[in-house]
Design a protein around this motif. Structure first.
Motif, short mmCIF file in Angstrom:
data_model
loop_
_atom_site.label_atom_id
_atom_site.label_comp_id
_atom_site.label_asym_id
_atom_site.label_seq_id
_atom_site.Cartn_x
_atom_site.Cartn_y
_atom_site.Cartn_z
N ALA A 57 -40.35 -2.42 8.78
CA ALA A 57 -38.90 -2.41 8.94
C ALA A 57 -38.22 -3.46 8.08
N PRO A 79 -40.62 -1.68 22.20
CA PRO A 79 -41.33 -0.62 21.46
C PRO A 79 -40.90 -0.48 20.00
N ASP A 80 -39.62 -0.67 19.71
CA ASP A 80 -39.12 -0.50 18.35
C ASP A 80 -38.84 -1.89 17.76
N ARG A 118 -37.90 -2.89 14.79
CA ARG A 118 -36.67 -3.02 14.00
C ARG A 118 -35.46 -3.18 14.90
N THR A 119 -35.37 -2.33 15.91
CA THR A 119 -34.24 -2.41 16.86
C THR A 119 -34.24 -3.75 17.59
N ALA A 154 -44.29 -3.36 11.06
CA ALA A 154 -43.84 -1.98 11.24
C ALA A 154 -43.19 -1.42 9.97
#
Length: 181
Positions: A135, A77-78, A80-81, A133
């Motif tokens: 990021a 979902p994230d 960047r992470t 995103a």
């Protein structure tokens, strides 16, 4: 299909080579690997005709695992992470796999190309999603990030705690590449 003794020799040589490279780096003695594996130098050369071929086999298993990890993170979902988790895993492995970064920057084109291609292809979806995103910058490429990790690992390989120092430097680089929002 190779004979069973040839398969056993291959597996034994590879296992010994992994240990020797971990202990001594990419310049580990091929003769010592042969002695420890209980085979002759010719047997090592039959399975691995060049040092880069042996090093590629030594590093291949973990690089494949890192590529699989990138694929599993591609839909996280994230974005960047997910990218940062993968870069941290790559950095940890490269910092602890003595000789990997050095081998990648030497004039050993087949190995460097194979490793770089694998890691670049694996990380491209993560980088693309992170860019979409917002990021990372749209101009940041997977190859750029592999180069950053390689540089960090080369800079820390003689540090008393190379993996920890490499992670610290990666975090500094991340702040510049992708500041937390």
């Amino acid at each position: 299909m190779p004979r069973s003794d040839a398969r056993r020799n291959y597996a034994r040589i590879l296992a010994v080579a992994e240990e020797e490279v971990a202990a001594r780096g990419a310049d580990a003695s091929l003769e010592q690997i042969a002695r420890t594996a209980g085979v002759g130098s010719a047997t090592v050369r039959r399975h691995f005709p060049t040092r880069p071929a042996l090093l590629e086999a030594v590093f291949r298993r973990q690089l494949d695992a890192l590529a699989e990890r990138a694929r599993s993170l591609a839909e996280a979902p994230d974005a960047r992470t997910a990218l940062l988790d993968w870069l941290r895993a790559l950095t940890t492995y490269a910092a602890t796999a003595r000789g990997l970064a050095t081998a990648l920057v030497r004039d050993e084109e087949s190995m460097a190309h194979a490793c770089s291609t694998t890691m670049t292809a694996a990380s491209e979806p993560l980088v693309r999603r992170a860019a979409e995103a917002g990021a990372v910058g749209a101009d940041v490429t997977a190859a750029d990030l592999i180069a950053v990790v390689t540089g960090i690992v080369l800079a820390t390989e003689h540090h008393r705690a190379p993996a920890a120092e490499a992670q610290r430097l990666l975090e500094l680089a991340v702040r510049g590449i992708s500041p937390a929002r």
